[in-house]
Scaffold this motif. Structure first.
Motif, mmCIF file in Angstrom:
data_model
loop_
_atom_site.group_PDB
_atom_site.id
_atom_site.type_symbol
_atom_site.label_atom_id
_atom_site.label_comp_id
_atom_site.label_asym_id
_atom_site.label_seq_id
_atom_site.Cartn_x
_atom_site.Cartn_y
_atom_site.Cartn_z
ATOM 1 N N LEU A 161 -4.882 6.317 1.989
ATOM 2 C CA LEU A 161 -3.622 5.800 1.465
ATOM 3 C C LEU A 161 -3.258 4.482 2.156
ATOM 4 O O LEU A 161 -2.770 3.548 1.512
ATOM 5 C CB LEU A 161 -2.507 6.828 1.657
ATOM 6 N N GLY A 162 -3.494 4.415 3.450
ATOM 7 C CA GLY A 162 -3.231 3.173 4.172
ATOM 8 C C GLY A 162 -4.110 2.037 3.686
ATOM 9 O O GLY A 162 -3.658 0.895 3.579
ATOM 10 N N ALA A 163 -5.375 2.339 3.376
ATOM 11 C CA ALA A 163 -6.277 1.310 2.857
ATOM 12 C C ALA A 163 -5.802 0.797 1.507
ATOM 13 O O ALA A 163 -5.864 -0.401 1.222
ATOM 14 C CB ALA A 163 -7.694 1.866 2.749
ATOM 15 N N ILE A 164 -5.328 1.707 0.659
ATOM 16 C CA ILE A 164 -4.811 1.303 -0.660
ATOM 17 C C ILE A 164 -3.626 0.354 -0.489
ATOM 18 O O ILE A 164 -3.537 -0.686 -1.150
ATOM 19 C CB ILE A 164 -4.426 2.546 -1.487
ATOM 20 N N LYS A 165 -2.681 0.708 0.403
ATOM 21 C CA LYS A 165 -1.535 -0.174 0.637
ATOM 22 C C LYS A 165 -1.991 -1.546 1.109
ATOM 23 O O LYS A 165 -1.518 -2.576 0.621
ATOM 24 C CB LYS A 165 -0.595 0.438 1.690
ATOM 25 N N LEU A 166 -2.908 -1.570 2.060
ATOM 26 C CA LEU A 166 -3.362 -2.841 2.614
ATOM 27 C C LEU A 166 -4.074 -3.688 1.561
ATOM 28 O O LEU A 166 -3.843 -4.901 1.454
ATOM 29 C CB LEU A 166 -4.299 -2.585 3.793
ATOM 30 N N MET A 167 -4.910 -3.069 0.749
ATOM 31 C CA MET A 167 -5.677 -3.812 -0.250
ATOM 32 C C MET A 167 -4.788 -4.411 -1.328
ATOM 33 O O MET A 167 -5.112 -5.448 -1.913
ATOM 34 C CB MET A 167 -6.724 -2.902 -0.892
ATOM 35 N N LEU A 168 -3.660 -3.770 -1.611
ATOM 36 C CA LEU A 168 -2.778 -4.240 -2.668
ATOM 37 C C LEU A 168 -1.623 -5.088 -2.147
ATOM 38 O O LEU A 168 -0.773 -5.511 -2.923
ATOM 39 C CB LEU A 168 -2.217 -3.046 -3.460
ATOM 40 N N SER A 169 -1.600 -5.350 -0.848
ATOM 41 C CA SER A 169 -0.506 -6.147 -0.279
ATOM 42 C C SER A 169 -0.968 -7.562 -0.018
ATOM 43 O O SER A 169 -2.162 -7.867 -0.065
ATOM 44 C CB SER A 169 -0.021 -5.513 1.033
ATOM 45 N N GLY A 170 -0.019 -8.418 0.273
ATOM 46 C CA GLY A 170 -0.341 -9.792 0.638
ATOM 47 C C GLY A 170 -0.677 -10.654 -0.560
ATOM 48 O O GLY A 170 -0.433 -10.311 -1.717
ATOM 49 N N SER A 171 -1.253 -11.810 -0.283
ATOM 50 C CA SER A 171 -1.578 -12.783 -1.327
ATOM 51 C C SER A 171 -2.738 -12.277 -2.183
ATOM 52 O O SER A 171 -3.591 -11.529 -1.708
ATOM 53 C CB SER A 171 -1.968 -14.121 -0.697
ATOM 54 N N PRO A 172 -2.790 -12.688 -3.450
ATOM 55 C CA PRO A 172 -3.937 -12.327 -4.288
ATOM 56 C C PRO A 172 -5.239 -12.798 -3.654
ATOM 57 O O PRO A 172 -5.312 -13.880 -3.069
ATOM 58 C CB PRO A 172 -3.656 -13.065 -5.604
ATOM 59 N N ARG A 173 -6.251 -11.965 -3.750
ATOM 60 C CA ARG A 173 -7.546 -12.294 -3.163
ATOM 61 C C ARG A 173 -8.549 -12.592 -4.260
ATOM 62 O O ARG A 173 -8.478 -12.038 -5.348
ATOM 63 C CB ARG A 173 -8.036 -11.138 -2.298
ATOM 64 N N PHE A 192 10.293 -12.294 -4.306
ATOM 65 C CA PHE A 192 9.413 -13.251 -4.973
ATOM 66 C C PHE A 192 7.951 -12.810 -4.932
ATOM 67 O O PHE A 192 7.108 -13.407 -5.605
ATOM 68 C CB PHE A 192 9.592 -14.649 -4.370
ATOM 69 N N ALA A 193 7.660 -11.769 -4.178
ATOM 70 C CA ALA A 193 6.341 -11.143 -4.222
ATOM 71 C C ALA A 193 6.378 -9.861 -5.032
ATOM 72 O O ALA A 193 5.539 -9.633 -5.912
ATOM 73 C CB ALA A 193 5.842 -10.850 -2.811
#
Length: 272
Positions: free
Chosen positions: A214-226, A153-154
């Motif tokens: 690469l880790g920053a990119i993953k983190l920025m694009l994960s989780g709820s919309p900001r 669902f995400a």
């Protein structure tokens, strides 16, 4: 690499093998089209968590033994169950997805054949999806009276939009590789039988890249919309950290010297 579907009397349900800095995790239940039961869920989560903590691993591939990626949850192991038991089963599946999303290391899905139900969810939890030209996909949860899990669902609306995701879940149907690529469901199609090689090529490129970035990119694009302004603040924080990194110093030096950058390994703690 050897075929993980061959071996002793009790083969591992997830086989791990290293190709340089890439950890290849193979779902190894080809006799049931790599359907996901509880032992496989637990083994895959553990294997992903181990890869996250291993500083020699810089990228991960998830694939399936035989000619199918994953046919979904193992219905033969399912039955009506009380809430506590159902919760334990569902949370074991979510542990897999949390491991994929929480690691700063890129995770690539190498999909030969079918990815149905939970198999689709597993593939779409990954950062890149490489598929064979004979692959097929379906969000087939309602066929057994379920709605879906493992992050679908995400991940599904993030890839194809809410409207298309709604229709895929409400009225599931088989989607071929070309349709999946056109919809944004997958990232690349290669000839059947060449998927793992293509995924290894991509994962090796990622493994040679700047791990912190690469880790920053993953983190920025994960989780709820900001909110956009919140995203700007987070971008600043990441850029401040990255400008002080060894990877940035190497990348800038390589640019000035007109050579290929050679990014070094970053420890798990440094990448957080």
């Amino acid at each position: 690499m050897t075929d993980p579907s061959r071996g002793g009397a009790t083969p591992e349900v997830v086989v791990a093998a290293d190709e340089g800095a890439v950890r290849v995790l193979t779902l190894n239940r080809p006799q049931v089209r790599n359907a996901i039961d509880m032992p496989l869920r637990i083994a895959l989560a553990h294997a992903l968590e181990e890869a996250d903590l291993d500083p020699s691993v810089r990228a991960v591939i998830i694939t399936g033994a035989g000619d199918v990626f994953c046919a979904g949850g193992d219905i033969a192991t399912m039955r009506r169950m009380p809430p506590d038991e159902a919760r334990s089963r569902a949370e074991a599946a979510q542990r897999v997805v949390r491991a994929i999303w929480r690691t700063p290391k890129p995770v690539v899905a190498a999909v030969e054949g079918a990815a149905y139900g939970a198999g689709l969810s597993l593939a779409m939890a990954c950062d890149r999806i490489v598929v064979g030209d004979s692959s097929a996909f379906s969000a087939s949860f309602t066929g057994v009276g379920l709605a879906g899990d493992m992050g679908i669902f995400a991940s599904l609306p993030a890839r194809v939009g809410v409207a298309r995701a709604r229709q895929m879940l409400l009225l599931p149907k088989r989607i071929d590789a070309d349709q999946a690529l056109a919809a944004g469901l997958v990232d690349e199609i290669v000839p059947a039988g060449e998927v793992l090689a293509a995924a290894l090529h991509d994962a090796s490129r990622l493994a040679a890249g700047p791990a912190l970035a690469l880790g920053a990119i993953k983190l920025m694009l994960s989780g709820s919309p900001r909110a956009p302004l919140d995203m700007l603040e987070l971008e600043v924080e990441h850029q401040v950290r990255l400008f002080g990194s060894d990877d940035f110093a190497e990348g800038a030096a390589a640019f000035r010297e007109k050579r290929t950058a050679h990014f070094g390994a970053v420890s798990h703690q440094e990448s957080l």
